[in-house]
Design an enzyme around this catalytic site. Structure first.
Site, PDB file in Angstrom:
ATOM      1  N   HIS A  18      35.131  23.302  16.171  1.00 18.24           N
ATOM      2  CA  HIS A  18      34.654  24.675  16.364  1.00 18.24           C
ATOM      3  C   HIS A  18      35.699  25.499  17.091  1.00 18.24           C
ATOM      4  O   HIS A  18      36.654  24.964  17.693  1.00 18.24           O
ATOM      5  CB  HIS A  18      33.328  24.701  17.142  1.00 18.24           C
ATOM      6  CG  HIS A  18      33.389  24.070  18.512  1.00 18.24           C
ATOM      7  ND1 HIS A  18      33.983  24.680  19.593  1.00 18.24           N
ATOM      8  CD2 HIS A  18      32.911  22.879  18.966  1.00 18.24           C
ATOM      9  CE1 HIS A  18      33.874  23.902  20.661  1.00 18.24           C
ATOM     10  NE2 HIS A  18      33.228  22.791  20.308  1.00 18.24           N
ATOM     11  N   GLY A  39      26.346  15.078  17.410  1.00 15.38           N
ATOM     12  CA  GLY A  39      26.848  16.288  18.050  1.00 15.38           C
ATOM     13  C   GLY A  39      28.337  16.370  18.249  1.00 15.38           C
ATOM     14  O   GLY A  39      28.777  16.956  19.250  1.00 15.38           O
ATOM     15  N   CYS A  69      33.781  17.334  21.364  1.00 17.21           N
ATOM     16  CA  CYS A  69      34.102  18.126  20.188  1.00 17.21           C
ATOM     17  C   CYS A  69      35.607  18.410  20.113  1.00 17.21           C
ATOM     18  O   CYS A  69      36.360  18.139  21.049  1.00 17.21           O
ATOM     19  CB  CYS A  69      33.328  19.439  20.205  1.00 17.21           C
ATOM     20  SG  CYS A  69      31.553  19.240  19.920  1.00 17.21           S
ATOM     21  N   GLY A 123       0.781  -1.229   0.000  1.00 19.84           N
ATOM     22  CA  GLY A 123       0.000   0.000   0.000  1.00 19.84           C
ATOM     23  C   GLY A 123       0.810   1.275   0.000  1.00 19.84           C
ATOM     24  O   GLY A 123       0.251   2.369  -0.102  1.00 19.84           O
TER      25      GLY A 123
END
Length: 351
Positions: free
Chosen positions: A277, A273, A295, A180
């Site tokens: 930076h 995440g 990070c 379907g």
């Protein structure tokens, strides 16, 4: 003249083959098109008496069948009929990465994410075609995106050669992804591979190196994840870049640990995440100690240089991390966490 499905038929299953057969004489022309003028292609048998569709009808469409037959003495006769296809219970749409056009790094896979779950993965995969110039070996592999949606990626065996041109033809219109649930259109995208660039992150030495065409271009001091929150190890791929972004711990499952508005020069390399930076608040530890929540932080000038130098699709290789948990293939493009044999085994057509 016999047309299957017959004139006036409704509720025809999308994608079902269509045949036109001449009772006498031969077929001079067959045209089948929907209300938007989208034609169904087909081939005629060597004896000229049978035409069979080679492309699929789509859901909830009315098709007009126009056929011309030619008799033994050359006289022609034209007939017209219609049929309608079944309306889909659900329509499956896709998100393609990369979007059409552009230049990307040597680690960038071709990626298709589906709005609703795909039950018949093998049938979907059979209708996907990747063409590369020059020819490059690769394979589809199915995974769950970080969002929870089904995703299939085409990854080369090794990183792309610089200058490779990649084209995806997803001939999905009329294909059922589950009972379907149908696709209502085909998709395509293409992109080019740019500079052969890799970012190597050496966690114990608190530095990263940008390598282009096998030659180190710049080494940058950095601070990676702490022992409590070690940076994810292994090979990742740069996903996106933001010149300014708010880093909010609540978005990565770390509660209210931090909220840093308007951080400049942010480069993502996992969906969960993990970013490169600038880290002006952590200057004392850059190049000295690993103190982040996972990070890779740099000085503002170094982060700006890095942001402007790298491109989406560049591989990121993290070495020496205490994090022993392999990143899932669907977390960003963690495809490169797997060996080639393990990746090929994720194809629905493997074996």
């Amino acid at each position: 003249m016999t047309v299957d499905p017959a004139d006036g038929t409704q509720g025809v299953a999308p994608g079902r083959p269509i045949t036109v057969t001449a009772g006498s004489g031969t077929l001079a022309a067959v045209r089948i098109a929907d209300g938007q003028g989208r034609a169904i292609e087909g081939t005629t048998s060597p004896d000229g008496r049978t035409w069979t569709s080679t492309t699929r009808t789509v859901p909830n469409a009315t098709y007009t069948v126009t056929t011309t037959t030619r008799g033994k003495k050359g006289a022609e006769a034209t007939t017209t009929g219609t049929f309608g296809t079944l309306k889909a219970d659900k329509v499956n749409k896709v998100t393609l990465r990369p979007a059409n056009g552009g230049t990307f790094g040597v680690g960038q896979p071709v990626s298709i994410m589906f709005d609703i779950p795909v039950q018949d993965k093998a049938e979907v995969e059979r209708n996907l075609k990747v063409t590369t110039t020059p020819n490059v070996e690769g394979s589809w592999g199915w995974t769950k995106d970080q969002s929870g949606k089904d995703r299939v990626d085409w990854r080369p065996r090794e990183f792309w050669p610089t200058g490779t041109r990649i084209t995806l033809d997803a001939n999905l219109g009329g294909v059922a992804s589950a009972p379907g649930a149908y696709f209502t259109r085909d998709y395509e995208t293409s992109f080019t591979v740019g500079t052969s660039r890799t970012v190597e992150v050496d966690v114990p030495k608190h530095k990263l190196t940008v390598i282009e065409d096998g030659v180190p271009v710049k080494t940058i001091k950095m601070s990676a994840g702490s022992d409590q929150f070690p940076t994810r190890g292994g090979t990742h791929v740069i996903l996106s870049k933001n010149a300014k972004e708010t880093l909010d711990s609540t978005t990565v499952g770390l509660g209210d640990s931090y909220n840093l508005p308007d951080v400049p020069w942010v480069v993502h390399f996992t969906s969960s995440g993990t970013f490169f930076h600038s880290a002006a608040w952590n200057t004392a530890n850059i190049g000295v100690a690993n103190t982040s929540h996972g990070c890779v932080g740099m000085t503002v000038p170094d982060a700006e240089w890095f942001f402007n130098r790298v491109q989406v699709g560049d591989p990121v290789v993290v070495k020496g991390s205490n994090n022993t948990e392999a990143t899932e293939p669907g977390n960003g493009f963690g495809n490169w966490q797997l060996t080639w044999d393990r990746w090929k085994a994720k194809s629905a057509l493997a074996g």
